[in-house]
Motif scaffolding. Structure first.
Motif, PDB file in Angstrom:
ATOM      1  N   ARG A 123      21.801 -78.735  60.575  1.00 21.97           N
ATOM      2  CA  ARG A 123      22.048 -77.667  62.076  1.00 21.97           C
ATOM      3  C   ARG A 123      22.490 -76.465  61.841  1.00 21.97           C
ATOM      4  O   ARG A 123      21.873 -75.852  62.997  1.00 21.97           O
ATOM      5  CB  ARG A 123      22.934 -79.177  61.795  1.00 21.97           C
ATOM      6  CG  ARG A 123      22.762 -80.651  62.566  1.00 21.97           C
ATOM      7  CD  ARG A 123      23.512 -81.230  62.837  1.00 21.97           C
ATOM      8  NE  ARG A 123      23.723 -80.272  64.188  1.00 21.97           N
ATOM      9  CZ  ARG A 123      23.293 -80.876  65.431  1.00 21.97           C
ATOM     10  NH1 ARG A 123      22.152 -81.008  65.461  1.00 21.97           N
ATOM     11  NH2 ARG A 123      23.490 -79.662  66.423  1.00 21.97           N
ATOM     12  N   CYS A 149      28.500 -80.964  64.945  1.00 21.21           N
ATOM     13  CA  CYS A 149      28.533 -81.923  66.075  1.00 21.21           C
ATOM     14  C   CYS A 149      28.375 -81.558  67.323  1.00 21.21           C
ATOM     15  O   CYS A 149      28.007 -82.769  68.193  1.00 21.21           O
ATOM     16  CB  CYS A 149      29.924 -82.897  66.225  1.00 21.21           C
ATOM     17  SG  CYS A 149      30.793 -82.499  66.567  1.00 21.21           S
ATOM     18  N   THR A 159      24.830 -82.086  69.279  1.00 22.13           N
ATOM     19  CA  THR A 159      24.635 -84.168  68.897  1.00 22.13           C
ATOM     20  C   THR A 159      24.822 -85.073  69.872  1.00 22.13           C
ATOM     21  O   THR A 159      24.589 -86.352  69.710  1.00 22.13           O
ATOM     22  CB  THR A 159      24.881 -83.700  67.496  1.00 22.13           C
ATOM     23  OG1 THR A 159      26.498 -84.838  67.772  1.00 22.13           O
ATOM     24  CG2 THR A 159      25.036 -82.970  66.494  1.00 22.13           C
ATOM     25  N   ARG A 201      25.650 -91.236  66.607  1.00 21.78           N
ATOM     26  CA  ARG A 201      24.436 -90.448  65.964  1.00 21.78           C
ATOM     27  C   ARG A 201      25.835 -89.152  65.940  1.00 21.78           C
ATOM     28  O   ARG A 201      25.411 -88.549  64.529  1.00 21.78           O
ATOM     29  CB  ARG A 201      24.187 -90.243  67.414  1.00 21.78           C
ATOM     30  CG  ARG A 201      23.519 -88.886  67.050  1.00 21.78           C
ATOM     31  CD  ARG A 201      21.512 -88.644  68.360  1.00 21.78           C
ATOM     32  NE  ARG A 201      20.330 -87.901  67.906  1.00 21.78           N
ATOM     33  CZ  ARG A 201      20.459 -86.474  67.520  1.00 21.78           C
ATOM     34  NH1 ARG A 201      21.744 -86.069  68.235  1.00 21.78           N
ATOM     35  NH2 ARG A 201      20.349 -85.928  67.067  1.00 21.78           N
ATOM     36  N   CYS A 202      27.268 -88.647  66.474  1.00 23.38           N
ATOM     37  CA  CYS A 202      27.569 -87.957  65.697  1.00 23.38           C
ATOM     38  C   CYS A 202      28.383 -88.330  64.283  1.00 23.38           C
ATOM     39  O   CYS A 202      28.504 -87.605  63.824  1.00 23.38           O
ATOM     40  CB  CYS A 202      29.182 -87.624  66.671  1.00 23.38           C
ATOM     41  SG  CYS A 202      30.010 -89.361  67.420  1.00 23.38           S
ATOM     42  N   ASN A 233      26.187 -86.664  62.058  1.00 23.39           N
ATOM     43  CA  ASN A 233      25.764 -85.138  62.012  1.00 23.39           C
ATOM     44  C   ASN A 233      27.643 -84.824  61.807  1.00 23.39           C
ATOM     45  O   ASN A 233      27.823 -83.562  62.282  1.00 23.39           O
ATOM     46  CB  ASN A 233      25.720 -84.946  63.083  1.00 23.39           C
ATOM     47  CG  ASN A 233      23.993 -85.339  63.485  1.00 23.39           C
ATOM     48  OD1 ASN A 233      23.053 -85.119  62.549  1.00 23.39           O
ATOM     49  ND2 ASN A 233      23.660 -85.918  64.734  1.00 23.39           N
ATOM     50  N   GLN A 274      18.755 -90.771  63.331  1.00 21.50           N
ATOM     51  CA  GLN A 274      18.719 -89.325  64.630  1.00 21.50           C
ATOM     52  C   GLN A 274      17.406 -89.340  66.586  1.00 21.50           C
ATOM     53  O   GLN A 274      18.479 -88.580  66.878  1.00 21.50           O
ATOM     54  CB  GLN A 274      18.151 -88.022  64.132  1.00 21.50           C
ATOM     55  CG  GLN A 274      18.894 -87.326  63.127  1.00 21.50           C
ATOM     56  CD  GLN A 274      20.019 -87.093  63.367  1.00 21.50           C
ATOM     57  OE1 GLN A 274      20.818 -86.663  63.946  1.00 21.50           O
ATOM     58  NE2 GLN A 274      20.996 -87.187  61.729  1.00 21.50           N
TER      59      GLN A 274
END
Lengths: 239, 415, 80
Positions: free
Chosen positions: A69, B34, B37, B102-103, B106, B340
């Motif tokens: 990211r 995050c 995301t 989803r976080c 991430n 993702q």
């Protein structure tokens, strides 16, 4: 009570107190965790490609999330944490000579000052990053203060190393004196050699130790506890 | 806020402080990876809709009440006491989170924002500001569990009507026994939902595969979990577990409902029978040749939306794709996909609330994904997702058809 | 149909996805007077258990159910 008493307090009793608080704090945190309820069921996310311990280590040490990211942040995360390990080894060598660590022959301190500079630049990056939105919005005072504290510790520590190395401004505390001081602390027979107390730079040594003491004491009770909890929380994600 | 109320809220806060919560409270460094995301943040870029923004609302309460530093120096970590503004903030954070996790994928520490939000939900119930629809539905589900005997007859009658439909669609002579109920020692206890499509389509598939199955009296969805009440959630899930135990079945098969599946498979501890999603069962039938599908019979472009609780939180990625591949000549993958994949924005009980405008906005990343595939049919395996995807499709005027996987299978089944 | 079962409000909930029928009925009944009757027509098979369970948990009464070919009419009396 003069300044020398203050310095002595920082250099000896406070160091013991800081280590005691650091270790007791981490043990306390782990005991509290151990006595809290476990969660029912599993909180996995999928896919789980690697077996659990390997996956946890990969996620913890390689930080693939950051790689995916934000490559710049990833670079500084890795640089900072890797340099931190080298910093730790460097300080071990200030306690006594370890033959094992001299497999690759080097001068103490490791890296000829590069390690400290990498750490300082990384910390500044972490700090300045928080000045920008949206990170500004999610930051709390703790985030800034801890970075500031680490920055202060490292800038003074780095100076001690660099100044001694290049003998700037008559800086003349030899490695041997640090070894005498730190190993005496470990032997519970504290002495501060005259080479340190007599140096005009004694104040910088004391300042460095003072900030380092604060960092140590703050670790278990702040977000820096992630150095322990990262593995536990990543483990839950794969359980 | 009165002292009494604060004391009650504190009690809930501390009662929820289990091991994972301790890690999640202490570990977050607010690195901000995050931040964007969350699909809701993508739609409405406000801090409160970012994972860390949401989590901080709960975290700052924990700091205040479970940490000396938060109590002595509240400014150090921005800790807060219970008050009305913070509860309003919690409502906004909690009731815009679908629990898609989803976080979690991430976060460098794997912090489970959804778990933290479930604490927020629990606090809102105690505060008396939980969404009343969900509390009401949870109460009704608990009541159904308590007095199921009274409702059985009415339900049986209407299932008989559905048997006729199954008979018609399978072209059989007799409707009797096409949807068995209370059948002891069956292989499968199938748990559906309230809607007819959640029973008829699976019944067609079970009959086509000549399965020894029986239908549950209960709905799979767990409104107690949605509402955030752990006790009711537990009771509602146990209705089905008790039913399965009494009937001595070997396997519980869960309807296309993400929550129902995740709770039964992952959150109820060890159970004496297997828990599967209907998606896995269809895949199993197909692999064993127990059902046959019309090979590549759908020419229109098809895409699949991974329901979060079945994909990311359930690990079922390949089965639905294999099934769709068998039927669709032109299958298109969304991007990003699998773990993702963007959440549709309907989970966590959100579709049951009066918040359509918000859901259309927070469905923006999903809309963009769908448009990019160019698919005309979006297949998914979750009731919530279907409802939300339809809302998105209407809201943005998309020319797509949203289909359940079971529906897609039944339409292309060779009898 | 007796006078007692004369509906005050009629709702068409056919084809609505779960759990909307119960939610709509719950919203509507709040707006009504005690003693009034709400008639809800639904196609959900689950409603045959869900409506009575809802009525029981909220303290209302289902006074009659009338099955049609593809749907069912629930007569709900507001009790409190």
């Amino acid at each position: 009570m003069g300044w020398s008493d203050v310095y002595y307090f920082i250099m000896v009793p406070m160091v013991y107190a800081a280590f005691a608080i650091f270790m007791a704090g981490i043990v306390f945190k782990l005991i509290v965790v151990f006595f809290s309820k476990k969660s029912k069921g599993t909180f996995s996310t999928f896919p789980k490609i690697l077996p659990r311990p390997l996956g946890v280590l990969k996620d913890a040490f390689l930080v693939p999330v950051a790689w995916k990211r934000d490559k710049i942040l990833w670079f500084f995360i890795i640089a900072y944490h890797a340099a931190f390990v080298l910093l730790f080894i460097g300080h071990l060598e200030l306690i006594k000579e370890f033959a094992l660590l001299q497999i690759i022959p080097h001068q103490v301190f490791l890296g000829a000052g590069i390690v400290g500079i990498v750490l300082i630049i990384s910390v500044l990056y972490f700090l300045f990053r928080r000045f920008k939105s949206p990170w500004r919005g999610i930051s709390v005072p703790e985030d800034y203060l801890i970075l500031l504290l680490i920055f202060m510790t490292m800038i003074v520590g780095s100076h001690l190393n660099l100044a001694a190395r290049y003998n700037a401004a008559g800086f003349d505390i030899p490695v041997e004196d640090y070894r005498t001081y730190l190993s005496s602390l470990f032997a519970f027979n504290p002495t501060i050699p005259a080479g340190i107390t007599g140096s005009p730079h004694y104040v910088l040594v004391a300042l460095h130790i003072f900030f380092a003491n604060l960092v140590l004491m703050v670790i278990p009770f702040s977000k820096i506890i992630h150095m322990v909890f990262t593995f536990l929380s990543l483990n839950i994600q794969r359980k | 806020m009165e002292k009494q109320k604060i004391a009650e809220l504190r009690k809930i806060l501390t009662s929820r402080l289990n091991r994972p919560m301790r890690y999640y409270n202490d570990t977050c460094t607010r690195c901000g990876l995050c931040y964007d995301t969350c699909h809701a943040y993508q739609g409405i870029p406000e801090k409160i809709y970012s994972p860390v923004g949401r989590a901080e609302v709960v975290r700052k309460l924990y700091k205040k009440y479970t940490r000396l530093s938060g109590y002595l120096f509240p400014y150090w970590g921005d800790s807060t006491s219970f008050n009305d503004p913070v509860m309003d903030e919690a409502y906004k954070a909690v009731w815009s989170c679908t629990g898609c996790r989803r976080c979690v994928m991430n976060c460098p520490f794997g912090i489970d924002t959804a778990l933290m939000m479930s604490v927020g939900k629990h606090l809102l119930i105690q505060n008396g500001t939980a969404p009343e629809e969900l509390v009401m539905l949870a109460d009704a589900a608990v009541e159904k569990g308590k007095s199921i005997e009274e409702f059985k007859e009415g339900y049986r009658q209407v299932i008989r009507d559905l048997e006729k439909e199954v008979q018609k669609r399978l072209g059989l002579a007799e409707p009797d026994g096409l949807i068995p109920m209370e059948k002891k020692n069956a292989e499968i206890l199938y748990v559906g939902l309230a809607g007819a499509h959640t029973i008829v389509n699976p019944a067609i598939i079970f009959n086509a595969a000549r399965e020894n199955w029986t239908l549950s009296f209960f709905e799979g969805v767990n409104f107690g979990f949605f509402a955030g009440d752990p006790e009711k959630a537990d009771f509602i899930a146990k209705r089905i577990i008790n039913e399965a135990t009494a009937l001595n079945v070997k396997e519980i098969v869960i309807v296309e409902c993400g929550t129902a599946f995740r709770i039964m498979r992952f959150l109820m501890g060890k159970l004496p029978f297997k828990v599967s999603s209907i998606v896995e069962v269809i895949h199993r039938y197909l692999a064993a040749g127990r059902i046959k599908l019309k090979d590549k019979s759908v020419a229109e472009p098809v895409t699949y939306h991974d329901p979060c609780q079945i994909g990311r939180n359930g690990g079922i990625y390949d089965e639905p794709r294999d099934i769709i591949h068998a039927v669709a000549a032109d299958y298109r993958e969304m991007s990003p996909t699998r773990e993702q994949n963007w959440c549709c924005g309907g989970g966590g009980g959100l579709v049951a609330l009066d918040n359509e405008e918000f859901r259309i906005k927070s469905g923006k990343p999903k809309k963009e994904q769908i448009v990019k595939t160019g698919a005309k049919i979006v297949v998914t395996a979750c009731e919530n997702c279907v409802m939300q995807l339809k809302t998105i499709a209407n809201g943005y005027g998309l020319d797509v058809e949203i289909k359940y996987l079971t529906e897609f299978v039944c339409e292309n089944l060779i009898r | 149909m007796s006078d007692a079962l004369k509906p005050d409000v009629t709702m068409d909930l056919k084809g609505l996805a779960c759990p909307l029928p119960v939610i709509k009925v719950n919203q509507q009944i709040k707006k009504m007077q005690v003693g009034q009757i709400l008639v809800a027509e639904t196609t959900d098979p689950g409603a045959h258990a869900d409506f009575p369970a809802w009525a029981k948990s909220t303290g209302n009464e289902i006074v009659n159910t009338e099955k049609k070919e593809t749907s069912t009419m629930f007569y709900i009396k507001k009790l409190k």
